[in-house]
Design a protein around this motif. Structure first.
Motif, PDB file in Angstrom:
ATOM      1  N   VAL A 241      -6.110   9.689  -6.192  1.00 36.65           N
ATOM      2  CA  VAL A 241      -5.521   8.282  -6.683  1.00 36.65           C
ATOM      3  C   VAL A 241      -4.193   8.756  -7.832  1.00 36.65           C
ATOM      4  N   ALA A 242      -4.417   9.718  -8.419  1.00 39.18           N
ATOM      5  CA  ALA A 242      -3.285  10.148  -9.238  1.00 39.18           C
ATOM      6  C   ALA A 242      -2.087  10.464  -8.211  1.00 39.18           C
ATOM      7  N   LYS A 243      -2.282  11.205  -7.522  1.00 36.75           N
ATOM      8  CA  LYS A 243      -1.391  11.494  -6.620  1.00 36.75           C
ATOM      9  C   LYS A 243      -0.619  10.386  -5.531  1.00 36.75           C
ATOM     10  N   THR A 244      -1.524   9.726  -5.082  1.00 42.10           N
ATOM     11  CA  THR A 244      -1.010   8.455  -4.531  1.00 42.10           C
ATOM     12  C   THR A 244      -0.547   7.608  -5.409  1.00 42.10           C
ATOM     13  N   ALA A 245      -0.684   7.401  -6.618  1.00 44.98           N
ATOM     14  CA  ALA A 245       0.046   6.594  -7.498  1.00 44.98           C
ATOM     15  C   ALA A 245       1.321   7.197  -7.898  1.00 44.98           C
ATOM     16  N   LEU A 246       1.504   8.434  -7.929  1.00 45.64           N
ATOM     17  CA  LEU A 246       2.882   9.013  -8.188  1.00 45.64           C
ATOM     18  C   LEU A 246       3.729   8.742  -7.047  1.00 45.64           C
ATOM     19  N   ASP A 247       3.361   8.939  -5.777  1.00 48.57           N
ATOM     20  CA  ASP A 247       3.946   8.554  -4.840  1.00 48.57           C
ATOM     21  C   ASP A 247       4.518   7.154  -4.552  1.00 48.57           C
ATOM     22  N   VAL A 248       3.510   6.323  -5.094  1.00 52.12           N
ATOM     23  CA  VAL A 248       3.962   4.658  -5.160  1.00 52.12           C
ATOM     24  C   VAL A 248       4.977   4.550  -6.147  1.00 52.12           C
TER      25      VAL A 248
ATOM     26  N   GLY B 196       2.967 -16.191  -1.224  1.00 50.66           N
ATOM     27  CA  GLY B 196       4.406 -16.423  -0.978  1.00 50.66           C
ATOM     28  C   GLY B 196       5.304 -15.602  -1.705  1.00 50.66           C
ATOM     29  N   SER B 197       4.496 -14.612  -2.380  1.00 52.26           N
ATOM     30  CA  SER B 197       5.517 -13.628  -3.106  1.00 52.26           C
ATOM     31  C   SER B 197       5.793 -12.419  -2.196  1.00 52.26           C
ATOM     32  N   GLN B 198       7.149 -11.787  -2.536  1.00 51.53           N
ATOM     33  CA  GLN B 198       7.548 -10.887  -1.496  1.00 51.53           C
ATOM     34  C   GLN B 198       7.400  -9.402  -2.031  1.00 51.53           C
ATOM     35  N   TRP B 199       6.995  -8.477  -1.059  1.00 53.24           N
ATOM     36  CA  TRP B 199       6.679  -7.045  -1.611  1.00 53.24           C
ATOM     37  C   TRP B 199       7.458  -6.113  -0.843  1.00 53.24           C
ATOM     38  N   HIS B 200       7.869  -4.684  -1.459  1.00 52.96           N
ATOM     39  CA  HIS B 200       8.321  -3.968  -0.608  1.00 52.96           C
ATOM     40  C   HIS B 200       7.429  -2.738  -0.479  1.00 52.96           C
TER      41      HIS B 200
ATOM     42  N   LEU C 198      -1.434   3.294   3.213  1.00 56.20           N
ATOM     43  CA  LEU C 198      -2.710   3.936   2.875  1.00 56.20           C
ATOM     44  C   LEU C 198      -3.653   3.990   4.225  1.00 56.20           C
ATOM     45  N   PHE C 199      -4.007   3.005   4.644  1.00 56.96           N
ATOM     46  CA  PHE C 199      -4.815   2.954   6.039  1.00 56.96           C
ATOM     47  C   PHE C 199      -4.284   2.223   7.173  1.00 56.96           C
ATOM     48  N   ASP C 200      -4.969   2.111   8.150  1.00 58.76           N
ATOM     49  CA  ASP C 200      -4.596   1.271   9.345  1.00 58.76           C
ATOM     50  C   ASP C 200      -4.163  -0.334   8.703  1.00 58.76           C
ATOM     51  N   ASN C 201      -3.061  -0.566   8.729  1.00 60.89           N
ATOM     52  CA  ASN C 201      -2.677  -2.081   8.099  1.00 60.89           C
ATOM     53  C   ASN C 201      -2.800  -2.138   6.916  1.00 60.89           C
ATOM     54  N   ILE C 202      -3.061  -1.092   6.108  1.00 56.03           N
ATOM     55  CA  ILE C 202      -3.165  -1.343   4.446  1.00 56.03           C
ATOM     56  C   ILE C 202      -2.095  -0.588   3.767  1.00 56.03           C
ATOM     57  N   PHE C 203      -1.245  -1.200   3.020  1.00 54.32           N
ATOM     58  CA  PHE C 203       0.017  -0.741   2.339  1.00 54.32           C
ATOM     59  C   PHE C 203      -0.188  -0.872   0.804  1.00 54.32           C
ATOM     60  N   VAL C 204       0.467   0.191  -0.021  1.00 54.05           N
ATOM     61  CA  VAL C 204       0.845  -0.065  -1.408  1.00 54.05           C
ATOM     62  C   VAL C 204       1.996  -0.414  -1.329  1.00 54.05           C
TER      63      VAL C 204
ATOM     64  N   VAL D 200      -1.980  -3.564  -3.241  1.00 54.61           N
ATOM     65  CA  VAL D 200      -2.338  -3.066  -2.166  1.00 54.61           C
ATOM     66  C   VAL D 200      -2.557  -4.418  -1.317  1.00 54.61           C
ATOM     67  N   VAL D 201      -1.892  -4.285   0.105  1.00 54.14           N
ATOM     68  CA  VAL D 201      -1.586  -5.552   0.837  1.00 54.14           C
ATOM     69  C   VAL D 201      -2.181  -5.307   2.317  1.00 54.14           C
ATOM     70  N   GLU D 202      -3.085  -5.797   2.781  1.00 50.64           N
ATOM     71  CA  GLU D 202      -3.405  -5.706   4.171  1.00 50.64           C
ATOM     72  C   GLU D 202      -2.712  -6.637   5.044  1.00 50.64           C
ATOM     73  N   HIS D 203      -2.177  -6.214   5.993  1.00 52.33           N
ATOM     74  CA  HIS D 203      -1.382  -6.657   7.151  1.00 52.33           C
ATOM     75  C   HIS D 203      -2.601  -6.968   8.201  1.00 52.33           C
ATOM     76  N   PHE D 204      -2.529  -8.466   8.708  1.00 49.71           N
ATOM     77  CA  PHE D 204      -3.358  -8.500   9.828  1.00 49.71           C
ATOM     78  C   PHE D 204      -2.383  -9.243  11.025  1.00 49.71           C
ATOM     79  N   PRO D 205      -2.415  -8.073  11.920  1.00 49.97           N
ATOM     80  CA  PRO D 205      -1.327  -8.108  12.933  1.00 49.97           C
ATOM     81  C   PRO D 205      -1.586  -9.340  13.994  1.00 49.97           C
TER      82      PRO D 205
END
Length: 192
Positions: free
Chosen positions: A47-54, A72-76, A81-87, A100-105
């Protein structure tokens, strides 16, 4: 100590048969569990390494189109992280916000799983929720397996079969022990 219920005594012939049928019936739904469990375990560990990457990604100029979340919020996108899940991150008047945002294709939706101003806390909250989801999934699968066995073997106590089956798919210790046993058997066969 191994708490696999089948280790207390050898399974009966009917228990063996029930186990084989259960494996056949539930093989597909259970394939994803080890992958999900391992992904959560790795995220917890890193988690700490991932947070540093973020944090590093949030300092660079955004690339690509922003994700539009359900609210309605916009995120970069910061990292995958995983399949269809992004920080993700976004600048706000009060500083950078992380999510943490999950995309539903299938429908193009982007759902926020957790969000906040501290990347570590956002990741910890997400990991906690994923750990709970795995437990709920395990409980649900246990109930389904017990129901399946009760229908297939009415009047029979198949709790050992159900417990052993779920145990096999939800703990690494059993898989690792079986792997070691196989390696030892193989070593004995080839004269090592």
């Amino acid at each position: 100590m191994n708490d696999n219920p089948f280790n207390n005594r050898r399974p009966t012939e009917i228990e063996d048969q029930a186990h084989v049928e259960t494996v056949r019936h539930f093989a597909e739904p259970l394939k994803q569990f080890p992958t999900s469990r391992d992904a959560v375990k790795h995220l917890e560990r890193d988690v700490a390494k991932t947070a540093l990457d973020v944090l590093a990604a949030s300092q660079r100029p955004p690339q690509g189109n922003p994700l539009l979340a359900d609210d309605g919020s916009q995120w970069h996108e910061s990292i995958h992280l995983f399949d269809n899940i992004f920080v993700c991150h976004r600048p706000t008047a009060n500083g950078t916000e992380y999510a943490v945002v999950e995309h539903f294709p299938a429908n193009g939706r982007n759902e926020i799983c957790s969000r906040g101003r501290n990347a570590v806390e956002v990741l910890k909250a997400f990991t906690h929720d994923q750990r709970q989801a795995l437990q709920i999934w395990t409980d649900d699968m246990t109930a389904q397996v017990k129901e399946f066995l009760a229908e297939k073997y009415p009047g029979q106590d198949m709790s050992r079969v159900a417990d052993s089956f779920i145990h096999k798919f939800t703990t690494q210790a059993v898989a690792q022990k079986e792997s070691r046993n196989q390696q030892q058997k193989h070593s004995r066969r080839i004269g090592v």
